[in-house]
Write a protein that holds these residues in place. Sequence first.
Motif, PDB file in Angstrom:
ATOM      1  N   ILE A 138      10.769   5.376 -11.083  1.00 10.01           N
ATOM      2  CA  ILE A 138      10.220   4.147 -10.581  1.00 10.01           C
ATOM      3  C   ILE A 138       9.042   4.719  -9.683  1.00 10.01           C
ATOM      4  O   ILE A 138       7.899   4.164  -9.478  1.00 10.01           O
ATOM      5  N   ALA A 139       9.405   5.840  -8.930  1.00 13.76           N
ATOM      6  CA  ALA A 139       8.138   6.485  -8.110  1.00 13.76           C
ATOM      7  C   ALA A 139       7.108   6.834  -8.906  1.00 13.76           C
ATOM      8  O   ALA A 139       5.916   6.480  -8.557  1.00 13.76           O
ATOM      9  N   LYS A 172       0.859  -1.064   0.016  1.00 11.74           N
ATOM     10  CA  LYS A 172       0.004   0.145   0.091  1.00 11.74           C
ATOM     11  C   LYS A 172       0.730   1.266  -0.027  1.00 11.74           C
ATOM     12  O   LYS A 172       0.347   2.286  -0.162  1.00 11.74           O
ATOM     13  N   SER A 173       2.260   0.995   0.414  1.00 11.54           N
ATOM     14  CA  SER A 173       3.014   2.223   0.040  1.00 11.54           C
ATOM     15  C   SER A 173       4.510   1.814  -0.191  1.00 11.54           C
ATOM     16  O   SER A 173       4.755   0.710  -0.061  1.00 11.54           O
ATOM     17  N   VAL A 174       5.317   2.578  -0.657  1.00  8.73           N
ATOM     18  CA  VAL A 174       6.668   2.319  -1.011  1.00  8.73           C
ATOM     19  C   VAL A 174       7.496   3.244  -0.574  1.00  8.73           C
ATOM     20  O   VAL A 174       7.009   4.746  -0.659  1.00  8.73           O
ATOM     21  N   ALA A 202       1.318  15.016  -4.891  1.00  7.00           N
ATOM     22  CA  ALA A 202       0.893  14.985  -3.345  1.00  7.00           C
ATOM     23  C   ALA A 202       1.128  13.653  -2.793  1.00  7.00           C
ATOM     24  O   ALA A 202       1.290  13.400  -1.607  1.00  7.00           O
ATOM     25  N   LEU A 203       1.147  12.833  -3.798  1.00  3.84           N
ATOM     26  CA  LEU A 203       1.612  11.379  -3.191  1.00  3.84           C
ATOM     27  C   LEU A 203       2.883  11.026  -2.842  1.00  3.84           C
ATOM     28  O   LEU A 203       3.181   9.988  -2.399  1.00  3.84           O
ATOM     29  N   ILE A 204       3.872  12.022  -3.200  1.00  2.70           N
ATOM     30  CA  ILE A 204       5.101  11.650  -3.043  1.00  2.70           C
ATOM     31  C   ILE A 204       5.577  12.474  -1.902  1.00  2.70           C
ATOM     32  O   ILE A 204       5.410  13.767  -1.709  1.00  2.70           O
ATOM     33  N   THR A 205       6.277  11.731  -1.008  1.00  2.00           N
ATOM     34  CA  THR A 205       6.899  12.440   0.269  1.00  2.00           C
ATOM     35  C   THR A 205       8.539  12.286   0.083  1.00  2.00           C
ATOM     36  O   THR A 205       8.918  11.276   0.005  1.00  2.00           O
ATOM     37  N   PRO A 206       9.040  13.620  -0.121  1.00  2.00           N
ATOM     38  CA  PRO A 206      10.413  13.690  -0.159  1.00  2.00           C
ATOM     39  C   PRO A 206      11.061  13.644   1.174  1.00  2.00           C
ATOM     40  O   PRO A 206      10.364  14.342   2.222  1.00  2.00           O
ATOM     41  N   ASN A 246       1.212   6.678  -9.987  1.00  2.00           N
ATOM     42  CA  ASN A 246       0.436   6.723 -11.115  1.00  2.00           C
ATOM     43  C   ASN A 246      -0.848   5.729 -10.799  1.00  2.00           C
ATOM     44  O   ASN A 246      -2.039   5.899 -11.357  1.00  2.00           O
ATOM     45  N   VAL A 247      -0.878   4.935  -9.916  1.00  2.00           N
ATOM     46  CA  VAL A 247      -1.818   4.039  -9.621  1.00  2.00           C
ATOM     47  C   VAL A 247      -2.332   4.205  -8.106  1.00  2.00           C
ATOM     48  O   VAL A 247      -2.916   3.321  -7.609  1.00  2.00           O
ATOM     49  N   GLY A 248      -1.936   5.404  -7.749  1.00  2.00           N
ATOM     50  CA  GLY A 248      -2.510   5.756  -6.252  1.00  2.00           C
ATOM     51  C   GLY A 248      -1.761   5.217  -4.989  1.00  2.00           C
ATOM     52  O   GLY A 248      -2.071   5.166  -3.987  1.00  2.00           O
ATOM     53  N   ILE A 249      -0.505   4.586  -5.259  1.00  2.00           N
ATOM     54  CA  ILE A 249       0.253   4.052  -4.301  1.00  2.00           C
ATOM     55  C   ILE A 249       1.380   5.154  -3.725  1.00  2.00           C
ATOM     56  O   ILE A 249       2.156   5.434  -4.640  1.00  2.00           O
ATOM     57  N   PRO A 250       1.181   5.505  -2.555  1.00  2.00           N
ATOM     58  CA  PRO A 250       2.213   6.730  -2.041  1.00  2.00           C
ATOM     59  C   PRO A 250       3.450   6.316  -1.937  1.00  2.00           C
ATOM     60  O   PRO A 250       3.775   5.127  -1.870  1.00  2.00           O
ATOM     61  N   ALA A 251       4.584   7.305  -2.358  1.00  4.97           N
ATOM     62  CA  ALA A 251       6.087   6.970  -2.456  1.00  4.97           C
ATOM     63  C   ALA A 251       6.634   7.834  -1.704  1.00  4.97           C
ATOM     64  O   ALA A 251       6.634   8.950  -1.698  1.00  4.97           O
TER      65      ALA A 251
END
Length: 697
Positions: free
Chosen positions: A311-312, A297-299, A362-366, A317-322
Amino acid sequence: MSEVVSYNREGNIGVITVNYPPVNALGQAVRSGLLAALEQGQKDAEAKVLLLVCEGRTFIAGADIREFGKPMQEPTLPTLVNTFENSDKPLVAAIHGTALGGGLETALSCHYRVAVSSAKVGLPEVKLGLLPGAGGTQRLPRLTGAQKALEMITTGEFVGARDALALGILDAVEEGSDIRAVGLAYAQKVADEGKPVRRVRDITDKIEADKGSDVFDQFREELKKRARGLFSPFKCVDAVEAAFNLPFDEGMKRERELFMECMDSPQRAGLIHSFFGEREVSKIKGLPKDTPVRDVKSVGIIGAGTMGGGIAMNFVNVGIPATIVEVKQEALDKGLAIIRRNYENSAKKGKLTQEQVEQRMALITPSLTYDDFRDVDLVIEAVFENMAIKKEIFAKLDEVCKPGAILASNTSTLDIDEIASATKRPEDVVGMHFFSPANVMKLLENVRGSKTSDEVKATVMAVAKKIKKVGVMVGNCYGFVGNRMLHKRGTEAMALVDEGATPQQVDKVLTDLGFPMGQFAMSDLAGIDVGYRIREERRNAGQDVPASWMDKLAEQGRLGQKTQAGVYKYEEGSRKPVPDPEVEQLIEAFRKEQGITPREITDQEILERCMYVMINEGAKILEEGIADRPLDIDIVWIYGYGFPAYRGGPMFWADQEGLDTILAAVKKYQDTVGGEQWKPAALLEKLVSEGKTFGDL
Ligand code: 3HC
């Protein structure tokens, strides 16, 4: 009547139902069942209108591809569709899922078509090296006109229900999920309103309007660029043109002749091998189908470079937060800016809305700390190829990540077992090798270590599917399947230039075979420094890696496209490789230095040395169990390296070439060129001695 097709009546509607999982393909039993059901409907005096509807997930998805290449059994599809169209009771097709190929052709032979809004229609035969062979090329243009029919038939792309309605392919689109109810309601309307039989063959206004148009020649010109090397797209144009030049029945005959030409072409065999291969690779030998799969559910991703960023994108793109971790803020900012730019570019092309761009970002957390990996289900490390660094990273991950998290490396060559040895949970460690650009290339080479658990193997294959990649499971060795074979080809290509060929001559042989680019254009794209660093590392490790003219390029800072000069030169802003006299001089100087007198090298020798060396290596890969089946190698090469799908992949191609021919050449080069790469694979020798092919394995 056959079990797969049934007939019943509901009020004054005669309902023909197909139930042939998984996709209601038109196998022989379905074809004969449909004819029998139609006959019953015709005889049923109470039935005023007939309805064709399918059970399960989809309307008919086409001819049964598994029957291709075998003797054709009666009734044929053209007979079926013509009989349907000739029905003297109105026939309604109710479409859900995907009406494809022979499925859409059957629907076009009905008199009215209704669909649910989620349905799609298309004629994807061209993707299998074919053309629509049951009237699709004659009936579709009667509804849509020439331009749209040519587009749909030569690209094979699907069209959504609403667009299909606007194009005149469908008569109505309804909301709702109960296709039977939707179909019955529409058929009832046809009955109540006393609508007549309406045969597409008799609709001629669009045919008249486009007669004599130059659209066909325009399309042929366009295809010369878009469909280089392909056979069937051109035949598709010929067939559609026949709809405009010939009366319907003669057009149908012409379509059939052209269809049979395609059916007999080796490209059809190659493309169908690729179609089934792509699906077969997901079934891993020895891995039970019910192996549990972990929920991802998260990577977490280590490295915000080109690879890490790409890769992120696959996940968000399919809604999985990275969560992306980098060492320095600057690198992180740069990586995120590139991801944003990629999305903004998609938005400019109309592929995404600005809102979607923001949602994805918004799904990407640096982050700058591994602590943020504490809760993620999967971490993918994408830093550069250095074993010591990777081991350090994996030891840290082992400390931070929760139990059950999968720890993956995106390494393209290094030993997964050694990486896993840096952790106390080697069963959770696996390779996930993405191909550059990682957000575009469809291949995901998943690498099992000797201790990787079945659950982890099954999970990474499921992840591949989830992020819309083609996952292939391979074993652990230097370069795995793809790069191991590529390196052999690369070494041979460099040697051919040492001996007298030009880089452009080598590349042309490969592009003529159907590769999108040759070996050296590819090196320029990847960066000349990449191969250089690998050769240097191997030299430092004491391996015998001969000097190469390509080392000189790297030493001069000619690193490929990124420096606008590598094996080729590049105009500002262009990716087109241009031969460079400076490189010719550099190669000549290198030959002198090495005491090599250049000789004339034939294209045939280039083909044999570049390709047969890969086949020989592929056979070794099979022998060692690094790939389970030849088709795994084929799919790796089609989706990771642009091997032309119409040749079915390298091992399928090798069978067409003849394994005896290949073995004889391998032996010849063992004597003349030498080196372990030309030592014949035992498997190749065995197959030849038994008169077998890779396809027999
Ligand atoms: N014939 C036989 N088997 C088929 C098939 C077909 N036309 N289409 C799909 N299958 C099989 C697949 O091999 C797979 O089998 P498996 O489970 O044993 O691996 C199973 O059905 C499910 O297929 P997918 O895994 O692809 O399922 P999806 O839901 O992802 O996709 C689909 C469904 C969109 C229908 C996709 O399978 C597809 O595109 N199929 C091919 C459609 C096609 O090309 N039709 C034209 C055929 S040629 C023709 O009609 C000639 C005519 O003009 C004369």
